[in-house]
Design a protein around this motif. Structure first.
Motif, PDB file in Angstrom:
ATOM      1  N   ALA A  51      25.868 -51.529 112.131  1.00 27.83           N
ATOM      2  CA  ALA A  51      25.196 -50.256 112.403  1.00 27.83           C
ATOM      3  C   ALA A  51      26.162 -49.087 112.218  1.00 27.83           C
ATOM      4  O   ALA A  51      25.789 -48.049 111.654  1.00 27.83           O
ATOM      5  CB  ALA A  51      24.624 -50.260 113.816  1.00 27.83           C
ATOM      6  N   VAL A  52      27.404 -49.238 112.671  1.00 28.30           N
ATOM      7  CA  VAL A  52      28.395 -48.170 112.505  1.00 28.30           C
ATOM      8  C   VAL A  52      28.697 -47.956 111.025  1.00 28.30           C
ATOM      9  O   VAL A  52      28.816 -46.805 110.561  1.00 28.30           O
ATOM     10  CB  VAL A  52      29.679 -48.500 113.303  1.00 28.30           C
ATOM     11  CG1 VAL A  52      30.796 -47.522 112.975  1.00 28.30           C
ATOM     12  CG2 VAL A  52      29.383 -48.491 114.793  1.00 28.30           C
ATOM     13  N   ILE A  53      28.795 -49.039 110.265  1.00 33.87           N
ATOM     14  CA  ILE A  53      29.029 -48.913 108.817  1.00 33.87           C
ATOM     15  C   ILE A  53      27.866 -48.172 108.160  1.00 33.87           C
ATOM     16  O   ILE A  53      28.073 -47.288 107.315  1.00 33.87           O
ATOM     17  CB  ILE A  53      29.254 -50.302 108.184  1.00 33.87           C
ATOM     18  CG1 ILE A  53      30.587 -50.882 108.669  1.00 33.87           C
ATOM     19  CG2 ILE A  53      29.228 -50.220 106.658  1.00 33.87           C
ATOM     20  CD1 ILE A  53      30.806 -52.326 108.277  1.00 33.87           C
ATOM     21  N   CYS A  54      26.639 -48.502 108.559  1.00 28.69           N
ATOM     22  CA  CYS A  54      25.467 -47.806 108.000  1.00 28.69           C
ATOM     23  C   CYS A  54      25.497 -46.326 108.361  1.00 28.69           C
ATOM     24  O   CYS A  54      25.109 -45.468 107.561  1.00 28.69           O
ATOM     25  CB  CYS A  54      24.172 -48.441 108.512  1.00 28.69           C
ATOM     26  SG  CYS A  54      23.817 -50.038 107.793  1.00 28.69           S
ATOM     27  N   LEU A  55      25.975 -46.012 109.563  1.00 33.72           N
ATOM     28  CA  LEU A  55      26.082 -44.615 109.977  1.00 33.72           C
ATOM     29  C   LEU A  55      27.121 -43.886 109.117  1.00 33.72           C
ATOM     30  O   LEU A  55      26.908 -42.744 108.705  1.00 33.72           O
ATOM     31  CB  LEU A  55      26.463 -44.532 111.460  1.00 33.72           C
ATOM     32  CG  LEU A  55      26.582 -43.140 112.059  1.00 33.72           C
ATOM     33  CD1 LEU A  55      25.232 -42.437 112.002  1.00 33.72           C
ATOM     34  CD2 LEU A  55      27.069 -43.230 113.493  1.00 33.72           C
ATOM     35  N   LEU A  56      28.232 -44.552 108.841  1.00 36.32           N
ATOM     36  CA  LEU A  56      29.293 -43.922 108.052  1.00 36.32           C
ATOM     37  C   LEU A  56      28.881 -43.688 106.598  1.00 36.32           C
ATOM     38  O   LEU A  56      29.345 -42.730 105.970  1.00 36.32           O
ATOM     39  CB  LEU A  56      30.562 -44.776 108.100  1.00 36.32           C
ATOM     40  CG  LEU A  56      31.250 -44.837 109.469  1.00 36.32           C
ATOM     41  CD1 LEU A  56      32.417 -45.806 109.426  1.00 36.32           C
ATOM     42  CD2 LEU A  56      31.707 -43.456 109.903  1.00 36.32           C
ATOM     43  N   ILE A  57      28.022 -44.542 106.055  1.00 35.73           N
ATOM     44  CA  ILE A  57      27.585 -44.333 104.665  1.00 35.73           C
ATOM     45  C   ILE A  57      26.279 -43.549 104.603  1.00 35.73           C
ATOM     46  O   ILE A  57      25.653 -43.456 103.558  1.00 35.73           O
ATOM     47  CB  ILE A  57      27.456 -45.673 103.896  1.00 35.73           C
ATOM     48  CG1 ILE A  57      26.415 -46.586 104.526  1.00 35.73           C
ATOM     49  CG2 ILE A  57      28.793 -46.357 103.777  1.00 35.73           C
ATOM     50  CD1 ILE A  57      26.111 -47.834 103.716  1.00 35.73           C
ATOM     51  N   ASN A  58      25.899 -42.987 105.753  1.00 36.04           N
ATOM     52  CA  ASN A  58      24.747 -42.087 105.837  1.00 36.04           C
ATOM     53  C   ASN A  58      23.427 -42.782 105.492  1.00 36.04           C
ATOM     54  O   ASN A  58      22.609 -42.260 104.744  1.00 36.04           O
ATOM     55  CB  ASN A  58      24.958 -40.861 104.951  1.00 36.04           C
ATOM     56  CG  ASN A  58      24.114 -39.683 105.412  1.00 36.04           C
ATOM     57  OD1 ASN A  58      23.618 -39.679 106.533  1.00 36.04           O
ATOM     58  ND2 ASN A  58      23.958 -38.705 104.541  1.00 36.04           N
ATOM     59  N   ASP A  59      23.213 -43.964 106.031  1.00 32.24           N
ATOM     60  CA  ASP A  59      21.971 -44.705 105.852  1.00 32.24           C
ATOM     61  C   ASP A  59      21.258 -44.766 107.204  1.00 32.24           C
ATOM     62  O   ASP A  59      21.518 -45.650 108.018  1.00 32.24           O
ATOM     63  CB  ASP A  59      22.250 -46.112 105.331  1.00 32.24           C
ATOM     64  CG  ASP A  59      20.982 -46.899 105.053  1.00 32.24           C
ATOM     65  OD1 ASP A  59      19.901 -46.289 105.043  1.00 32.24           O
ATOM     66  OD2 ASP A  59      21.094 -48.118 104.838  1.00 32.24           O
ATOM     67  N   ALA A  60      20.408 -43.794 107.456  1.00 30.88           N
ATOM     68  CA  ALA A  60      19.779 -43.652 108.774  1.00 30.88           C
ATOM     69  C   ALA A  60      18.862 -44.833 109.103  1.00 30.88           C
ATOM     70  O   ALA A  60      18.837 -45.311 110.245  1.00 30.88           O
ATOM     71  CB  ALA A  60      18.998 -42.353 108.841  1.00 30.88           C
ATOM     72  N   ALA A  61      18.111 -45.320 108.126  1.00 32.52           N
ATOM     73  CA  ALA A  61      17.195 -46.432 108.390  1.00 32.52           C
ATOM     74  C   ALA A  61      17.971 -47.702 108.724  1.00 32.52           C
ATOM     75  O   ALA A  61      17.623 -48.439 109.654  1.00 32.52           O
ATOM     76  CB  ALA A  61      16.277 -46.669 107.197  1.00 32.52           C
ATOM     77  N   GLY A  62      19.032 -47.971 107.985  1.00 30.53           N
ATOM     78  CA  GLY A  62      19.870 -49.135 108.264  1.00 30.53           C
ATOM     79  C   GLY A  62      20.533 -49.027 109.618  1.00 30.53           C
ATOM     80  O   GLY A  62      20.640 -50.009 110.358  1.00 30.53           O
ATOM     81  N   PHE A  63      20.977 -47.821 109.978  1.00 30.61           N
ATOM     82  CA  PHE A  63      21.603 -47.611 111.286  1.00 30.61           C
ATOM     83  C   PHE A  63      20.607 -47.894 112.402  1.00 30.61           C
ATOM     84  O   PHE A  63      20.925 -48.593 113.372  1.00 30.61           O
ATOM     85  CB  PHE A  63      22.129 -46.177 111.396  1.00 30.61           C
ATOM     86  CG  PHE A  63      22.617 -45.834 112.769  1.00 30.61           C
ATOM     87  CD1 PHE A  63      23.814 -46.355 113.241  1.00 30.61           C
ATOM     88  CD2 PHE A  63      21.884 -45.007 113.591  1.00 30.61           C
ATOM     89  CE1 PHE A  63      24.267 -46.056 114.515  1.00 30.61           C
ATOM     90  CE2 PHE A  63      22.324 -44.698 114.861  1.00 30.61           C
ATOM     91  CZ  PHE A  63      23.525 -45.224 115.326  1.00 30.61           C
TER      92      PHE A  63
END
Length: 84
Positions: A51-63
């Motif tokens: 989830a943190v990785i998804c947040l860092l790559i700006n993927d809101a749905a994945g986060f």
């Protein structure tokens, strides 16, 4: 579930307990084995990191998905699978 079905399942459970108590005892424990609890915790932490990785790559749905899955895995105590 209808009362008739509940009564039939209770009857089957009682017969199984009488016929093979050792086998029935293996299914009567409500708590998961410790290994399953550790695996669930590790999987929850892994999805939290994801989830943190998804947040860092700006993927809101994945986060959002990974955060929800991580919270569910870490906070649940046992998994019960029911079939219909």
């Amino acid at each position: 579930m209808h009362r008739y079905e509940q009564r039939l399942l209770a009857e089957i459970e009682n017969r199984l307990t009488v016929d093979d108590p050792e086998f029935a005892r293996t299914f009567s424990h409500a708590d998961p084995p410790p290994a399953a609890g550790r695996a669930r915790l590790v999987l929850g932490v892994f999805t939290g990191v994801l989830a943190v990785i998804c947040l860092l790559i700006n993927d809101a749905a994945g986060f959002a998905l990974c955060t929800a899955l991580s919270a569910a895995l870490i906070t649940t105590r046992s998994w019960h699978f029911w079939s219909s």
